[in-house]
Design an enzyme around this catalytic site. Structure first.
Site, PDB file in Angstrom:
ATOM      1  N   THR A 204       0.870  -1.177   0.000  1.00 54.03           N
ATOM      2  CA  THR A 204       0.000   0.000   0.000  1.00 54.03           C
ATOM      3  C   THR A 204       0.902   1.221   0.000  1.00 54.03           C
ATOM      4  O   THR A 204       1.614   1.469   0.983  1.00 54.03           O
ATOM      5  CB  THR A 204      -0.901   0.027   1.258  1.00 54.03           C
ATOM      6  OG1 THR A 204      -1.695  -1.149   1.267  1.00 54.03           O
ATOM      7  CG2 THR A 204      -1.796   1.261   1.251  1.00 54.03           C
TER       8      THR A 204
ATOM      9  N   LYS B 104      -7.840   1.758  -2.967  1.00 53.57           N
ATOM     10  CA  LYS B 104      -7.523   1.366  -1.586  1.00 53.57           C
ATOM     11  C   LYS B 104      -7.609   2.567  -0.640  1.00 53.57           C
ATOM     12  O   LYS B 104      -8.222   2.483   0.424  1.00 53.57           O
ATOM     13  CB  LYS B 104      -6.112   0.764  -1.573  1.00 53.57           C
ATOM     14  CG  LYS B 104      -5.489   0.600  -0.223  1.00 53.57           C
ATOM     15  CD  LYS B 104      -5.660  -0.770   0.352  1.00 53.57           C
ATOM     16  CE  LYS B 104      -5.147  -0.812   1.791  1.00 53.57           C
ATOM     17  NZ  LYS B 104      -5.473  -1.998   2.490  1.00 53.57           N
TER      18      LYS B 104
ATOM     19  N   LYS C   8      -1.656   5.337   8.526  1.00 58.97           N
ATOM     20  CA  LYS C   8      -0.836   5.325   7.302  1.00 58.97           C
ATOM     21  C   LYS C   8      -1.726   5.581   6.076  1.00 58.97           C
ATOM     22  O   LYS C   8      -1.419   6.419   5.227  1.00 58.97           O
ATOM     23  CB  LYS C   8      -0.128   3.972   7.160  1.00 58.97           C
ATOM     24  CG  LYS C   8       0.614   3.832   5.842  1.00 58.97           C
ATOM     25  CD  LYS C   8       1.128   2.428   5.575  1.00 58.97           C
ATOM     26  CE  LYS C   8       1.576   2.344   4.111  1.00 58.97           C
ATOM     27  NZ  LYS C   8       2.080   1.041   3.721  1.00 58.97           N
TER      28      LYS C   8
HETATM   29  P1  NAD Z   1       5.768  -5.904   7.481  1.00 62.43           P
HETATM   30  O1  NAD Z   1       6.518  -4.791   8.088  1.00 62.43           O
HETATM   31  O2  NAD Z   1       5.366  -7.078   8.313  1.00 62.43           O
HETATM   32  O3  NAD Z   1       6.579  -6.486   6.206  1.00 62.43           O
HETATM   33  C1  NAD Z   1       7.333  -5.705   5.332  1.00 62.43           C
HETATM   34  C2  NAD Z   1       8.600  -6.482   5.038  1.00 62.43           C
HETATM   35  O4  NAD Z   1       9.354  -5.802   4.043  1.00 62.43           O
HETATM   36  C3  NAD Z   1       9.507  -6.636   6.274  1.00 62.43           C
HETATM   37  O5  NAD Z   1       9.735  -8.009   6.515  1.00 62.43           O
HETATM   38  C4  NAD Z   1      10.780  -5.879   5.861  1.00 62.43           C
HETATM   39  O6  NAD Z   1      11.958  -6.467   6.400  1.00 62.43           O
HETATM   40  C5  NAD Z   1      10.710  -5.993   4.367  1.00 62.43           C
HETATM   41  N1  NAD Z   1      11.502  -4.987   3.658  1.00 62.43           N
HETATM   42  C6  NAD Z   1      11.555  -3.653   3.858  1.00 62.43           C
HETATM   43  N2  NAD Z   1      12.390  -3.080   2.970  1.00 62.43           N
HETATM   44  C7  NAD Z   1      12.899  -4.087   2.209  1.00 62.43           C
HETATM   45  C8  NAD Z   1      13.824  -4.137   1.141  1.00 62.43           C
HETATM   46  N3  NAD Z   1      14.416  -3.032   0.671  1.00 62.43           N
HETATM   47  N4  NAD Z   1      14.121  -5.339   0.614  1.00 62.43           N
HETATM   48  C9  NAD Z   1      13.538  -6.462   1.083  1.00 62.43           C
HETATM   49  N5  NAD Z   1      12.650  -6.477   2.098  1.00 62.43           N
HETATM   50  C10 NAD Z   1      12.343  -5.302   2.658  1.00 62.43           C
HETATM   51  O7  NAD Z   1       4.484  -5.240   6.802  1.00 62.43           O
HETATM   52  P2  NAD Z   1       3.133  -5.982   6.323  1.00 62.43           P
HETATM   53  O8  NAD Z   1       2.131  -5.954   7.424  1.00 62.43           O
HETATM   54  O9  NAD Z   1       3.496  -7.278   5.681  1.00 62.43           O
HETATM   55  O10 NAD Z   1       2.630  -4.941   5.214  1.00 62.43           O
HETATM   56  C11 NAD Z   1       3.190  -4.888   3.912  1.00 62.43           C
HETATM   57  C12 NAD Z   1       2.357  -3.948   3.071  1.00 62.43           C
HETATM   58  O11 NAD Z   1       1.005  -4.416   3.037  1.00 62.43           O
HETATM   59  C13 NAD Z   1       2.310  -2.514   3.610  1.00 62.43           C
HETATM   60  O12 NAD Z   1       2.362  -1.624   2.524  1.00 62.43           O
HETATM   61  C14 NAD Z   1       0.966  -2.455   4.326  1.00 62.43           C
HETATM   62  O13 NAD Z   1       0.429  -1.144   4.376  1.00 62.43           O
HETATM   63  C15 NAD Z   1       0.131  -3.369   3.449  1.00 62.43           C
HETATM   64  N6  NAD Z   1      -1.027  -3.974   4.125  1.00 62.43           N
HETATM   65  C16 NAD Z   1      -0.890  -4.550   5.351  1.00 62.43           C
HETATM   66  C17 NAD Z   1      -2.021  -5.107   5.962  1.00 62.43           C
HETATM   67  C18 NAD Z   1      -1.911  -5.756   7.322  1.00 62.43           C
HETATM   68  O14 NAD Z   1      -2.956  -6.028   7.938  1.00 62.43           O
HETATM   69  N7  NAD Z   1      -0.718  -6.072   7.826  1.00 62.43           N
HETATM   70  C19 NAD Z   1      -3.260  -5.082   5.327  1.00 62.43           C
HETATM   71  C20 NAD Z   1      -3.356  -4.520   4.057  1.00 62.43           C
HETATM   72  C21 NAD Z   1      -2.223  -3.958   3.461  1.00 62.43           C
END
Ligand code: NAD
Length: 299
Positions: A99, A174, A249
């Protein structure tokens, strides 16, 4: 079911980890990369293959999926001399499910398309539970051709796939949806807070409003007071669910998009302010419906 493909998956966090695991379960070879070694270990334990860099995960693959925190991470992975747009094979399909802001999404898609790649923005709703169950909703932006290429993979990770329009339309859908959700949750909470002050039984307000013109998803599917909707986080000490920090966010992204597009969203702006205040008063990790506690505390 598609023939087995090789997929690079970058960002194996709360969402990306289980999404990648579902692609593995469907029979694909999934090269996973994350900055966190633990996340990569979990991916290998789920049957995936470890990649030692984003570039390795995206070299000689059919598809790359990214699931990263924010626009700056997505730009840094895809753009620049070392970015995937320059280093992946021409014709690779990129699916960005993070997102992020609409402007970053459109900028990356424009460069990818100019370099002969296919790209969709495909943010999700459904949370970590939906990611694990393969029941996410995908809101997709991109050309008809890119959408058709992405659909078989999105079908594995989700159950509702909507083509919202051209590049960036998935992100636009979204943030518009989540801005509406943030506003409607605050409105629902305010109605309960006022009812309490007026001595009106909240259960009675629920009974009336759930079948009246005040009816909305925040009330009838995700009620912010315990009782009327047994599955709502209010019945589970306001554990997320969908954390207030995530709502903040998305509301900030909506405000950025309002500013850059010139749309007036005064209620969205106020919702962002209120979630900011709630997050800064220890609400960050609380479910977003827990903002009712913050509203009760206001004079
Ligand atoms: P998270 O923080 O658990 O996972 C993100 C991952 O990306 C981490 O493991 C981090 O180490 C990795 N990362 C960051 N920079 C990196 C790079 N340069 N190279 C490789 N890996 C890298 O976050 P999440 O909850 O999995 O969310 C991910 C996305 O999904 C976000 O944009 C969030 O807004 C969206 N989202 C999350 C949810 C939710 O409920 N968790 C729901 C809908 C959308």
């Amino acid at each position: 079911m598609t023939a087995s493909k090789t997929i690079g998956f970058i960002g194996l966090g709360n969402m990306g980890g289980p999404m990648a695991a579902n692609l593995v379960k469907a029979g694909h070879k999934v090269l996973g990369f994350d900055l966190s070694a633990e996340a990569v270990e979990r991916h290998v334990a789920a049957g995936g293959v470890a990649a030692s860099s984003a570039r390795e995960a995206a070299t000689n693959v059919d598809v790359v999926v990214t699931m990263l925190p924010a626009g700056k991470h997505v730009r840094s992975i895809y753009l620049g001399d070392e970015g995937l747009v320059s280093t992946a094979n021409t014709g690779t399909l990129f699916i960005d499910s993070s997102t992020i802001d609409v402007d970053s999404s459109r900028a990356v898609a424009a460069d990818a398309t100019a370099a002969g790649m296919h790209m969709v923005d495909a943010p999700v709703s459904g949370g970590a539970v939906g990611a694990a169950a393969g029941t996410l909703t995908f809101m997709v932006g991109g050309s008809d051709e890119a959408m058709a290429l992405a659909r078989p993979f999105l079908d594995i990770m989700g159950k509702s796939i909507v083509h919202a329009g051209d590049a960036g339309a998935g992100q636009a859908a979204k943030i518009c949806n989540n801005m509406l959700l943030g506003i409607s949750m605050i409105g629902t909470c305010e109605a309960f807070v006022l009812a309490e002050k007026l001595g009106l039984d909240p259960e009675k307000l629920y009974e009336i409003s759930s079948t009246s013109s005040g009816q909305c998803w925040s009330l009838t599917s995700y009620c912010p007071i315990p009782g009327p909707v047994p599955s709502s986080p209010a019945n589970n000490s306001y554990k997320p669910g969908f954390a207030a920090a995530m709502m903040l966010k998305d509301l900030k992204l909506a405000q950025e998009a309002s500013d850059s597009s010139g749309a007036a969203t005064p209620m969205g702006a106020r919702a962002a302010e209120l979630y900011d205040l709630f997050c800064n008063s220890d609400g960050e990790k609380v479910d977003f419906s827990g903002i009712i506690h913050y509203l009760r505390s206001l004079k």
